[in-house]
Write an enzyme that holds these catalytic residues in place. Sequence first.
Site, PDB file in Angstrom:
ATOM      1  NE  ARG A   1      64.358   5.141  12.872  1.00 53.48           N
ATOM      2  CZ  ARG A   1      63.320   4.340  12.976  1.00 53.48           C
ATOM      3  NH1 ARG A   1      62.617   4.024  11.915  1.00 53.48           N
ATOM      4  NH2 ARG A   1      62.963   3.836  14.141  1.00 53.48           N
ATOM      5  CB  VAL A   2      67.609   1.648   8.896  1.00 53.32           C
ATOM      6  CG1 VAL A   2      67.062   0.232   8.847  1.00 53.32           C
ATOM      7  CG2 VAL A   2      67.957   2.135   7.485  1.00 53.32           C
TER       8      VAL A   2
ATOM      9  CB  THR B   1      54.009  -2.044  15.028  1.00 54.34           C
ATOM     10  OG1 THR B   1      53.856  -0.617  15.002  1.00 54.34           O
ATOM     11  CG2 THR B   1      52.912  -2.614  15.904  1.00 54.34           C
ATOM     12  N   GLY B   2      56.233  -0.373  16.607  1.00 51.88           N
ATOM     13  CA  GLY B   2      56.527   0.454  17.767  1.00 51.88           C
ATOM     14  C   GLY B   2      57.846   1.166  17.617  1.00 51.88           C
TER      15      GLY B   2
ATOM     16  N   GLY C   1      61.220   1.696  17.060  1.00 51.02           N
ATOM     17  CA  GLY C   1      62.172   0.788  16.441  1.00 51.02           C
ATOM     18  C   GLY C   1      63.484   0.643  17.190  1.00 51.02           C
TER      19      GLY C   1
ATOM     20  CB  THR D   1      54.463   0.715  10.948  1.00 51.35           C
ATOM     21  OG1 THR D   1      55.375   0.299   9.984  1.00 51.35           O
ATOM     22  CG2 THR D   1      54.387  -0.332  12.011  1.00 51.35           C
TER      23      THR D   1
HETATM   24  N1  ASP Z   1      58.846   0.140  14.124  1.00 56.24           N
HETATM   25  C1  ASP Z   1      58.793   1.150  13.109  1.00 56.24           C
HETATM   26  C2  ASP Z   1      60.127   1.850  13.046  1.00 56.24           C
HETATM   27  O1  ASP Z   1      60.689   2.151  14.074  1.00 56.24           O
HETATM   28  C3  ASP Z   1      57.721   2.168  13.286  1.00 56.24           C
HETATM   29  C4  ASP Z   1      56.360   1.660  13.644  1.00 56.24           C
HETATM   30  O2  ASP Z   1      56.194   0.496  13.978  1.00 56.24           O
HETATM   31  O3  ASP Z   1      55.395   2.439  13.600  1.00 56.24           O
HETATM   32  O4  ASP Z   1      60.570   2.162  11.975  1.00 56.24           O
END
Ligand code: ASP
Length: 336
Positions: free
Chosen positions: A247-248, A269-270, A272, A219
């Site tokens: 999904r959010v 990021t990570g 969620g 992301t």
């Molecule tokens: N944080 C984002 C989510 O869960 C995904 C990501 O950071 O790669 O939608």
Amino acid sequence: MIRFAVLSLILSLPALTALAADPATLASGPVTGAVIVTHGGVGSPPDWSNDCQDAATVGAAALSTAIDGACAATVHLEDLCRFNAGTGANVRLDGTTVQMDASVMTSAGDFAAVAALERVTNPILVARAVLATPHRMLAGEGATRFAHALGFPDVVPHCDDSLRKGRDRIAKLLAGEAGGGYDTFDWRAVWNYPGPPPTTDDGAPGVPSSPERMEPVDTVGAVARAVDGTFAAALSTGGTSITLYGRVGDVPIYGCGCYAGPAGAVACTGFGEEIIRHAMARLVYDRMAAGDTAREAVIAGCEVFGEEWSLGLIAVGPVDWAVAANRDMAWGQAAP
Ligand code: ASP
């Protein structure tokens, strides 16, 4: 003997406090004026940092305001197929759907987001456009129609890379080799996509539950400080792919994916669902507001999260910028 044991315990204390190892990815530097920091998502290979660096350079050239810089950098990354945002956004569990989240926030406290947005290539610009409405967030079909009403082209952002990655992921899931972000879940039981679930090779319908997790990656996000000392954050994602329709994640949730205020800007990021549980962007921001440097604050965020779930953070404050992640992560940094 007891005295010796107590002495060795005392001697080992500095080592114990140093036990909290540095995050797998860690970098920081001083802030002397305007600056921008970008990430390509936790889990992205460090050798993709050239793209994040290019995005930071593009953002730095647009840094007349912090939000202009952060959005320009994010658009650059959304336009590249390899990242899970915009053009390269993840294909979801049915093999065709793309749903994206994005958000922006400025140090004046202005926040706007889109959630489960479809058929647009630059969600970050749609999130920014929400700033000019009386709302904070638009979701689903309403967000998509809003974007098209503003003139954003009606395009499903499929690209070869994201379709191939989506096919591979589903094949692994069907073979029981990799899971989908939750330890074990029977996706068939609550299948809510417009079309049917993918089928296994032997023709049996369904998407089996599976024992492992598949981590979200790639992301994109940016944090910026303009020369006037104001801050902004921007974040855009195709989310995790093995999910229910609709999904959010953390990205559009206030205080979770990104945050900005007078003390700086943060973008996450990570995983969620776990980021939401910690309201992570706000947590890191609050550390900076309480006097931590950006470096101290992102390290603290990683320590709170632990190792089990992936997390990446970028932050900029009045004195420094910082990057930290508990996995590999591509990132970039530039000043005008
Ligand atoms: N944080 C984002 C989510 O869960 C995904 C990501 O950071 O790669 O939608």
